[in-house]
Design an enzyme around this catalytic site. Structure first.
Site, PDB file in Angstrom:
ATOM      1  N   ASN A 148       0.823  -1.211   0.000  1.00  0.00           N
ATOM      2  CA  ASN A 148       0.000   0.000   0.000  1.00  0.00           C
ATOM      3  C   ASN A 148       0.856   1.259   0.000  1.00  0.00           C
ATOM      4  O   ASN A 148       1.919   1.302   0.615  1.00  0.00           O
ATOM      5  CB  ASN A 148      -0.940  -0.004   1.205  1.00  0.00           C
ATOM      6  CG  ASN A 148      -1.932  -1.153   1.116  1.00  0.00           C
ATOM      7  OD1 ASN A 148      -2.061  -1.770   0.072  1.00  0.00           O
ATOM      8  ND2 ASN A 148      -2.602  -1.445   2.214  1.00  0.00           N
ATOM      9  N   HIS A 191       5.935  -0.440  -2.515  1.00  0.00           N
ATOM     10  CA  HIS A 191       5.503   0.275  -3.726  1.00  0.00           C
ATOM     11  C   HIS A 191       5.593   1.799  -3.593  1.00  0.00           C
ATOM     12  O   HIS A 191       5.014   2.517  -4.402  1.00  0.00           O
ATOM     13  CB  HIS A 191       4.071  -0.139  -4.105  1.00  0.00           C
ATOM     14  CG  HIS A 191       3.988  -1.525  -4.668  1.00  0.00           C
ATOM     15  ND1 HIS A 191       2.818  -2.203  -4.842  1.00  0.00           N
ATOM     16  CD2 HIS A 191       4.956  -2.360  -5.112  1.00  0.00           C
ATOM     17  CE1 HIS A 191       3.053  -3.401  -5.360  1.00  0.00           C
ATOM     18  NE2 HIS A 191       4.348  -3.523  -5.520  1.00  0.00           N
ATOM     19  N   CYS A 218      14.515  22.206  -8.988  1.00  0.00           N
ATOM     20  CA  CYS A 218      14.890  22.576 -10.370  1.00  0.00           C
ATOM     21  C   CYS A 218      13.683  22.963 -11.223  1.00  0.00           C
ATOM     22  O   CYS A 218      13.838  23.234 -12.411  1.00  0.00           O
ATOM     23  CB  CYS A 218      15.637  21.418 -11.033  1.00  0.00           C
ATOM     24  SG  CYS A 218      14.544  20.076 -11.547  1.00  0.00           S
TER      25      CYS A 218
HETATM   26  P1  OAD Z   1      -6.260  -5.701  -5.058  1.00  0.00           P
HETATM   27  O1  OAD Z   1      -7.296  -4.663  -5.308  1.00  0.00           O
HETATM   28  O2  OAD Z   1      -5.747  -6.478  -6.217  1.00  0.00           O
HETATM   29  O3  OAD Z   1      -6.816  -6.756  -4.022  1.00  0.00           O
HETATM   30  C1  OAD Z   1      -7.457  -6.368  -2.822  1.00  0.00           C
HETATM   31  C2  OAD Z   1      -7.759  -7.632  -2.036  1.00  0.00           C
HETATM   32  O4  OAD Z   1      -8.317  -7.227  -0.806  1.00  0.00           O
HETATM   33  C3  OAD Z   1      -8.756  -8.574  -2.713  1.00  0.00           C
HETATM   34  O5  OAD Z   1      -8.255  -9.905  -2.634  1.00  0.00           O
HETATM   35  C4  OAD Z   1     -10.013  -8.412  -1.853  1.00  0.00           C
HETATM   36  O6  OAD Z   1     -10.769  -9.617  -1.794  1.00  0.00           O
HETATM   37  C5  OAD Z   1      -9.411  -8.073  -0.513  1.00  0.00           C
HETATM   38  N1  OAD Z   1     -10.274  -7.295   0.405  1.00  0.00           N
HETATM   39  C6  OAD Z   1     -11.130  -6.294   0.116  1.00  0.00           C
HETATM   40  N2  OAD Z   1     -11.695  -5.810   1.223  1.00  0.00           N
HETATM   41  C7  OAD Z   1     -11.163  -6.496   2.269  1.00  0.00           C
HETATM   42  C8  OAD Z   1     -11.324  -6.447   3.699  1.00  0.00           C
HETATM   43  N3  OAD Z   1     -12.143  -5.584   4.277  1.00  0.00           N
HETATM   44  N4  OAD Z   1     -10.609  -7.314   4.452  1.00  0.00           N
HETATM   45  C9  OAD Z   1      -9.776  -8.221   3.867  1.00  0.00           C
HETATM   46  N5  OAD Z   1      -9.585  -8.305   2.537  1.00  0.00           N
HETATM   47  C10 OAD Z   1     -10.260  -7.458   1.743  1.00  0.00           C
HETATM   48  O7  OAD Z   1      -5.086  -4.974  -4.277  1.00  0.00           O
HETATM   49  P2  OAD Z   1      -3.589  -5.457  -4.029  1.00  0.00           P
HETATM   50  O8  OAD Z   1      -3.502  -6.922  -3.864  1.00  0.00           O
HETATM   51  O9  OAD Z   1      -3.060  -4.597  -2.951  1.00  0.00           O
HETATM   52  O10 OAD Z   1       0.403  -1.830  -7.301  1.00  0.00           O
HETATM   53  O11 OAD Z   1      -2.913  -5.050  -5.388  1.00  0.00           O
HETATM   54  C11 OAD Z   1      -1.534  -5.195  -5.509  1.00  0.00           C
HETATM   55  C12 OAD Z   1      -0.946  -4.065  -6.283  1.00  0.00           C
HETATM   56  O12 OAD Z   1      -1.642  -3.909  -7.511  1.00  0.00           O
HETATM   57  C13 OAD Z   1      -1.059  -2.695  -5.636  1.00  0.00           C
HETATM   58  O13 OAD Z   1      -0.049  -2.422  -4.704  1.00  0.00           O
HETATM   59  C14 OAD Z   1      -0.948  -1.797  -6.802  1.00  0.00           C
HETATM   60  C15 OAD Z   1      -1.910  -2.505  -7.703  1.00  0.00           C
HETATM   61  O14 OAD Z   1      -1.923  -2.144  -8.973  1.00  0.00           O
HETATM   62  C16 OAD Z   1       0.955  -0.732  -7.821  1.00  0.00           C
HETATM   63  O15 OAD Z   1       0.402   0.353  -7.824  1.00  0.00           O
HETATM   64  C17 OAD Z   1       2.312  -0.981  -8.375  1.00  0.00           C
END
Ligand code: OAD
Length: 270
Positions: free
Chosen positions: A114, A129, A178
């Protein structure tokens, strides 16, 4: 969705927590979902008519820096109004508990994907990230913390627009050193992670014997490979998610604001 794990699974996890020496987490957008911050995938992943993942790329920034800044300005303004939730607090309380051990015979490291800074109360965390509240100059490379709201006059109010504003470069955020165009200091798709951060993460994964995978879809590399890596070394995995996202020794399906405080045994007294 309510949490649905049994008391027995919490008790078994408490035992695993007690016997682990090196505990680490991999957090994702789901950790902050209960603070009101949309996740990347699923319905929360859209901004205007774009998928969030389409805008988090160097190509998108090169092609249309105004649009990408409008998107990041919107996210900064949103996050600035949000507070850490019960899951963030559980991680901080658990860290305090580990640090207060005498002698301290366990370690706890939070690795997060995050960029919202809602885990910055932790003492030992790795934001792999980057940060929404750090900028990097595209010309001289200068990096600085920046929590200004708005980040520049040109972007003021654009968080409420449904259309592209198409600001010229001179009206976009600029470097205090800059005057070059700055960008959010976050890792975008098709960019490599900071090697020092990767080394730190590998050190943790190489000693981790209990790995908590919290609110992440596990689709983005390199983070997506970490669970299997820990598993292949004999570590145990625990998933905290509203969906069943894969194989693990422990699964707590439900909002992590409910499951995590109970699993980490740091529930607030009521
Ligand atoms: P995602 O949006 O891909 O996944 C979010 C996850 O959180 C999903 O598996 C949901 O089921 C789960 N979820 C949602 N609400 C929840 C809750 N209240 N309690 C528990 N789980 C819950 O997000 P990330 O896995 O963080 O990268 O995505 C990874 C990366 O992709 C991010 O850091 C970002 C993104 O593009 C960059 O910006 C480089």
């Amino acid at each position: 969705m309510a949490a649905n794990s049994t008391s027995a699974s919490y008790e078994a996890f408490h035992q695993a927590l007690k016997s682990a020496k090196h505990i680490a987490t991999l957090c994702g957008a789901g950790l902050s979902a209960e603070s009101g911050i949309p996740t990347f995938r699923g319905e929360g992943g859209w901004w205007r008519t774009f998928e969030a993942t389409e805008l988090a790329t160097p190509t998108a920034f090169k092609k249309n820096p105004s649009r990408v800044w409008e998107f990041y300005h919107y996210r900064r303004e949103l996050v600035l109004k949000k507070q850490p939730n019960k899951a963030h607090k559980a991680l901080v309380d658990f860290e305090d508990k580990i640090l207060s051990q005498t002698p301290q015979n366990q370690t706890f490291t939070v690795i997060t994907q995050n960029v919202d800074g809602l885990s910055s109360n932790l003492k030992n965390f790795i934001a792999m990230h980057g940060s929404l509240f750090r900028t990097r100059c595209t010309k001289c490379g200068y990096i600085e913390e920046n929590r200004n709201s708005p980040i520049c006059e040109g972007l003021k109010g654009t968080e409420n627009s449904n259309f592209d504003i198409n600001l010229p470069i001179e009206k976009l955020p600029s470097c205090t050193k800059c005057n070059g165009l700055i960008r959010p200091d976050v890792v975008w798709f098709n960019e490599t992670l900071d090697p020092d951060i990767l080394n730190k993460i590998h050190e943790e994964l190489n000693r981790c014997d209990l790995f908590l995978i919290i609110g992440t879809s596990g689709l983005v590399y390199p983070a997506a490979s970490y669970a299997n890596y820990v598993k292949s070394r004999g570590g145990k995995l625990a998933i905290f998610n509203i969906e069943d996202t894969g194989k693990a020794d422990f699964k707590f399906i439900g909002p992590c604001g409910e499951t995590l405080p109970r699993a980490l045994d740091v529930c607030e007294e009521t």
